[in-house]
Motif scaffolding. Structure first.
Motif, PDB file in Angstrom:
ATOM      1  N   LEU A  37      31.833 -20.297  63.218  1.00  0.00           N
ATOM      2  CA  LEU A  37      31.040 -19.510  64.458  1.00  0.00           C
ATOM      3  C   LEU A  37      29.827 -19.647  64.259  1.00  0.00           C
ATOM      4  CD1 LEU A  37      34.157 -17.288  65.435  1.00  0.00           C
ATOM      5  CD2 LEU A  37      33.746 -19.433  66.295  1.00  0.00           C
ATOM      6  N   HIS A  38      29.289 -19.703  63.074  1.00  0.00           N
ATOM      7  CA  HIS A  38      27.835 -19.286  62.858  1.00  0.00           C
ATOM      8  C   HIS A  38      27.249 -20.459  61.960  1.00  0.00           C
ATOM      9  CE1 HIS A  38      29.032 -17.835  59.015  1.00  0.00           C
ATOM     10  NE2 HIS A  38      29.810 -17.079  59.614  1.00  0.00           N
ATOM     11  N   GLY A  39      26.296 -20.182  61.589  1.00  0.00           N
ATOM     12  CA  GLY A  39      25.351 -21.335  60.617  1.00  0.00           C
ATOM     13  C   GLY A  39      25.302 -21.149  59.324  1.00  0.00           C
ATOM     14  N   ASN A  40      25.946 -19.884  58.817  1.00  0.00           N
ATOM     15  CA  ASN A  40      25.905 -19.825  57.420  1.00  0.00           C
ATOM     16  C   ASN A  40      26.698 -20.446  56.751  1.00  0.00           C
ATOM     17  OD1 ASN A  40      25.826 -18.351  54.955  1.00  0.00           O
ATOM     18  ND2 ASN A  40      25.599 -16.201  55.885  1.00  0.00           N
ATOM     19  N   HIS A  44      30.689 -19.890  55.072  1.00  0.00           N
ATOM     20  CA  HIS A  44      31.758 -20.805  55.160  1.00  0.00           C
ATOM     21  C   HIS A  44      32.366 -21.479  53.988  1.00  0.00           C
ATOM     22  CE1 HIS A  44      31.225 -20.514  59.639  1.00  0.00           C
ATOM     23  NE2 HIS A  44      30.105 -21.076  59.541  1.00  0.00           N
ATOM     24  N   ALA A  45      31.573 -21.779  53.150  1.00  0.00           N
ATOM     25  CA  ALA A  45      31.897 -22.514  51.886  1.00  0.00           C
ATOM     26  C   ALA A  45      32.834 -21.616  50.928  1.00  0.00           C
ATOM     27  CB  ALA A  45      30.649 -22.943  51.139  1.00  0.00           C
ATOM     28  N   GLU A  46      32.311 -20.406  50.964  1.00  0.00           N
ATOM     29  CA  GLU A  46      32.985 -19.284  49.954  1.00  0.00           C
ATOM     30  C   GLU A  46      34.260 -19.144  50.884  1.00  0.00           C
ATOM     31  OE1 GLU A  46      34.277 -16.730  47.188  1.00  0.00           O
ATOM     32  OE2 GLU A  46      32.725 -18.280  47.302  1.00  0.00           O
ATOM     33  N   GLU A  66      34.801 -26.794  64.134  1.00  0.00           N
ATOM     34  CA  GLU A  66      33.430 -26.454  64.279  1.00  0.00           C
ATOM     35  C   GLU A  66      33.319 -25.835  65.669  1.00  0.00           C
ATOM     36  OE1 GLU A  66      30.753 -26.809  62.634  1.00  0.00           O
ATOM     37  OE2 GLU A  66      31.472 -27.830  60.726  1.00  0.00           O
ATOM     38  N   ARG A  67      33.040 -24.561  66.002  1.00  0.00           N
ATOM     39  CA  ARG A  67      32.933 -23.901  67.331  1.00  0.00           C
ATOM     40  C   ARG A  67      31.719 -23.030  67.442  1.00  0.00           C
ATOM     41  NH1 ARG A  67      36.333 -27.080  67.917  1.00  0.00           N
ATOM     42  NH2 ARG A  67      38.299 -26.811  68.798  1.00  0.00           N
ATOM     43  N   GLN A  68      30.497 -23.532  66.547  1.00  0.00           N
ATOM     44  CA  GLN A  68      29.400 -22.804  66.720  1.00  0.00           C
ATOM     45  C   GLN A  68      28.674 -22.838  67.984  1.00  0.00           C
ATOM     46  OE1 GLN A  68      26.766 -23.543  63.445  1.00  0.00           O
ATOM     47  NE2 GLN A  68      24.900 -22.203  64.541  1.00  0.00           N
ATOM     48  N   GLY A  69      28.592 -23.789  68.594  1.00  0.00           N
ATOM     49  CA  GLY A  69      27.985 -24.083  70.046  1.00  0.00           C
ATOM     50  C   GLY A  69      28.916 -23.227  71.018  1.00  0.00           C
TER      51      GLY A  69
END
Length: 188
Positions: A37-40, A44-46, A66-69
């Motif tokens: 939901l965000h660009g960090n 996400h990887a962790e 992928e639901r950031q947008g």
């Protein structure tokens, strides 16, 4: 009779991980999902590392959405706009309606799942929400805005449990020990 399929929302934290374990013990077939939901990407990887470990251990698959947008447009920007206009925003209620119990229910349908489960501390009988057993973790207020027709498809394995008991159970499972002691996640 075949097992009921459940889409389990996974965050990489103790609550969703223990929810998955409890659902498997109850005999459900699980499909996991993690929403970006965000660009960090480091975060996400962790989280995905933990989810990958969990799903391999318990033997079910998971998907990354992928639901950031969608989150930016439906939750984050309205939050900012409301705040800037001097009002008091409540982004969690919007996120729960649109993202967690809207988009994820749509995805459950795509995956052929009968139910959607999360690690929220709340109870439901399929018609109404009820306060969780653990008053200090109750999330019923944050779900008040969920569409009523969604309730019959929601499962909350932690609603009848105390958070301290959930963490104690997780601490007894070598795979989940790390999660039992990690800091709580927080919203915006």
């Amino acid at each position: 009779m075949s097992k009921k399929r459940v889409l389990i929302a996974l965050s990489g934290g103790v609550d969703s991980s223990m929810s998955a374990k409890l659902l498997l013990e109850a005999g459900y077939e699980l499909v996991g999902v993690y929403m970006k939901l965000h660009g960090n990407e480091a975060s996400h990887a962790e989280n995905i590392r933990k989810i990958d470990k969990l799903t391999q251990h318990f033997g079910f698959s998971y998907h990354v959405l992928e639901r950031q947008g969608m989150f930016e447009e439906s939750v984050y920007q309205p939050f900012v706009d409301t705040y800037e206009s001097g009002e008091t925003p409540n982004p969690c209620t919007v996120c729960n309606r649109i993202m967690k119990f809207g988009a994820l229910l749509d995805y459950a349908d795509e995956m052929g799942c009968d139910f959607l489960a999360t690690g929220h501390y709340i109870r439901t009988d399929g018609k109404f929400f009820y306060q969780a057993e653990d008053d200090s973790k109750d999330q019923s207020y944050f779900l008040f805005n969920v569409r009523p027709e969604a309730l019959k498809r929601l499962i909350f394995p932690l609603g009848d449990r105390q958070k301290s008991d959930v963490k104690a159970m997780a601490a007894q499972i070598p795979l989940l020990t790390e999660l039992a002691t990690q800091k709580e996640s927080s919203e915006i």
